[in-house]
Write a protein that holds these residues in place. Structure first.
Motif, short mmCIF file in Angstrom:
data_model
loop_
_atom_site.label_atom_id
_atom_site.label_comp_id
_atom_site.label_asym_id
_atom_site.label_seq_id
_atom_site.Cartn_x
_atom_site.Cartn_y
_atom_site.Cartn_z
N LEU A 220 0.80 -1.22 0.00
CA LEU A 220 0.00 0.00 0.00
C LEU A 220 0.83 1.27 0.00
O LEU A 220 0.40 2.30 -0.51
CB LEU A 220 -0.95 -0.01 1.20
CG LEU A 220 -2.10 -1.02 1.10
CD1 LEU A 220 -2.91 -1.04 2.38
CD2 LEU A 220 -2.99 -0.69 -0.09
N LYS B 10 -1.03 3.34 -2.89
CA LYS B 10 -2.04 4.32 -2.45
C LYS B 10 -2.20 5.53 -3.37
O LYS B 10 -3.33 5.96 -3.62
CB LYS B 10 -1.72 4.80 -1.02
CG LYS B 10 -2.10 3.81 0.05
CD LYS B 10 -1.57 4.24 1.41
CE LYS B 10 -2.08 5.62 1.81
NZ LYS B 10 -1.58 6.02 3.15
N TYR C 48 -12.12 5.48 -0.86
CA TYR C 48 -10.78 6.08 -0.77
C TYR C 48 -10.44 6.81 -2.07
O TYR C 48 -10.69 6.31 -3.17
CB TYR C 48 -9.72 5.00 -0.50
CG TYR C 48 -8.30 5.50 -0.65
CD1 TYR C 48 -7.70 6.27 0.36
CD2 TYR C 48 -7.57 5.23 -1.81
CE1 TYR C 48 -6.40 6.75 0.20
CE2 TYR C 48 -6.27 5.70 -1.96
CZ TYR C 48 -5.69 6.47 -0.95
OH TYR C 48 -4.43 6.94 -1.10
#
Length: 406
Positions: A365, A369, A377
């Motif tokens: 992640l 991300k 998200y």
């Protein structure tokens, strides 16, 4: 010379050939000694069968005597290393002894060139033929092909070996002419073509005899000349396309005792070899093209992996909505691999993908991300700056060998 003395010399001499070993092998060194079974010393290496099983192989040279004087090779004609030679029967005996002791599942056999290319190839084939026909050996056999040998001998080798390999050695014809003038790129590619033809015959004629079912591989030495990574990867891409190679292996040049002045006195960074393996994996498994990884001539970045480098150069593609994006693009997100991509696509057929799903699937992640969107998200705007991201995500020096994707 006792058999164990020959094994010590000829197994140690074989360690420079990476064309049957994984990229995660320890550093190869020409100094010091290592025990039997050490991948940076003599004896045993690992390879993969056509069905994906990892197998241990006895890795030796038939002989390290050689007619050629390749400047990058420790076994070159002008080298002063200790020399030894096995008979085919001795290699057969060693292979069977190690196999019965459950130390190995097969054999990787290469050789220096003695008398002639045809004579050397005949000796290699004799080893495989004795194992298969006399001793009914069903273990894995990888034979190194001598490019200048008669195509009929190469074809015969394919009937006994699981895999054949022809080392292209250096990335360009020019470098080969300078550092190994006795070798010709034409004969190397002709040998590859002979193997490719044998493989195609089996595919097109179901009743044809078996022929190297694990395909063929090759090796490029990195850092023995000034060839850049772009040229190396474009060359590998052409080999995959033209001859359907299973693998191109990259071997960081290792300075050898009393090296000639025509080669570097220092090895290239091992991270360079690592990045080439990563880029090669993108070519073979992710659908990347070499020209996507390079805007022009040059080397791969050492501080970030090539998948992340591509993502930072193509910010217009990201962030990707994991609930909508095509699978081929999801797989290009740093920190998300092919297996995870398949699981995400399957999951979104049932419900919306959430951030916690990626954590549960053990995505990296910290890298992923900034490049994806889920139902709950969306990356912060500050994370979209490529310069900042590169500084945050670049690889820091590690005390041990990294995994393929860090």
């Amino acid at each position: 010379m006792q058999l164990i003395e020959k094994l010590s010399i000829l197994a140690d001499a074989a360690k420079y050939d990476a064309s049957c070993a994984s990229s995660g092998a320890p550093k190869r060194s020409s100094e010091g000694k290592a025990g039997l079974g050490s991948t940076d010393g003599m004896g045993i290496c690992h390879s993969y069968t056509p069905d994906g099983r990892c197998v241990s192989l006895l890795k030796v040279l038939l002989t390290n005597f050689c007619l050629y004087d390749c400047q990058y090779c420790v076994n070159r004609r002008s080298s002063d290393v200790p020399r030894a030679r096995f008979s085919p029967e001795e290699v057969v005996t060693l292979t069977l002894d190690f196999y019965r002791r459950n130390c190995v599942s097969g054999l990787f056999l290469s050789s220096g060139i003695i008398r002639s290319a045809d004579y050397t190839m005949e000796q290699l084939v004799r080893v495989a033929k004795l194992l298969r026909e006399v001793h009914d050996f069903r273990g894995y056999i990888h034979l190194k092909t001598i490019p200048e040998a008669d195509p009929a001998l190469i074809a015969e080798a394919g009937r006994y070996a699981d895999r054949l390999s022809v080392n292209i050695e250096l990335p360009t014809d020019k470098s080969l002419q300078i550092l190994a003038p006795e070798k010709q790129i034409g004969s190397i590619k002709q040998a590859m073509q002979t193997i490719f033809t044998g493989e195609q015959t089996v595919l097109n004629e179901p009743r044809a005899p078996r022929f190297a079912p694990a395909g063929q591989s090759t090796q490029m030495i990195v850092g023995a000349d000034d060839t850049d990574d772009s040229t190396i990867l474009h060359g590998a891409e052409a080999l995959y396309g033209n001859f359907k190679l299973r693998r191109v292996y990259y071997s960081a040049f290792s300075p050898i005792p009393n090296s000639p002045k025509s080669v570097p006195l220092a090895a290239p960074p091992l991270m360079r070899e690592h990045r080439l393996y990563q880029a090669d994996f993108l070519l073979r498994s992710y659908g990347f093209r070499a020209n996507e990884l390079f805007a022009g001539p040059g080397d791969l970045a050492l501080d970030i992996d090539p998948k992340l480098a591509w993502a930072l150069e193509h910010r217009e593609v990201f962030p990707l909505d994991l609930n909508r994006a095509e699978a081929t693009l999801i797989a290009r997100i740093p920190g998300i691999g092919l297996r995870t991509t398949e699981r995400l696509v399957e999951l979104r057929r049932q419900r919306k993908i959430r951030f916690e799903d990626l954590a549960r699937m053990r995505c990296v992640l910290t890298k992923a991300k900034p490049f994806f969107i889920t139902s709950d998200y969306h990356p912060q705007q500050a994370e979209s700056t490529s310069v900042l991201l590169r500084e945050q995500l670049r690889d820091r020096p590690q005390p041990q060998q990294m995994g393929l994707w860090g």
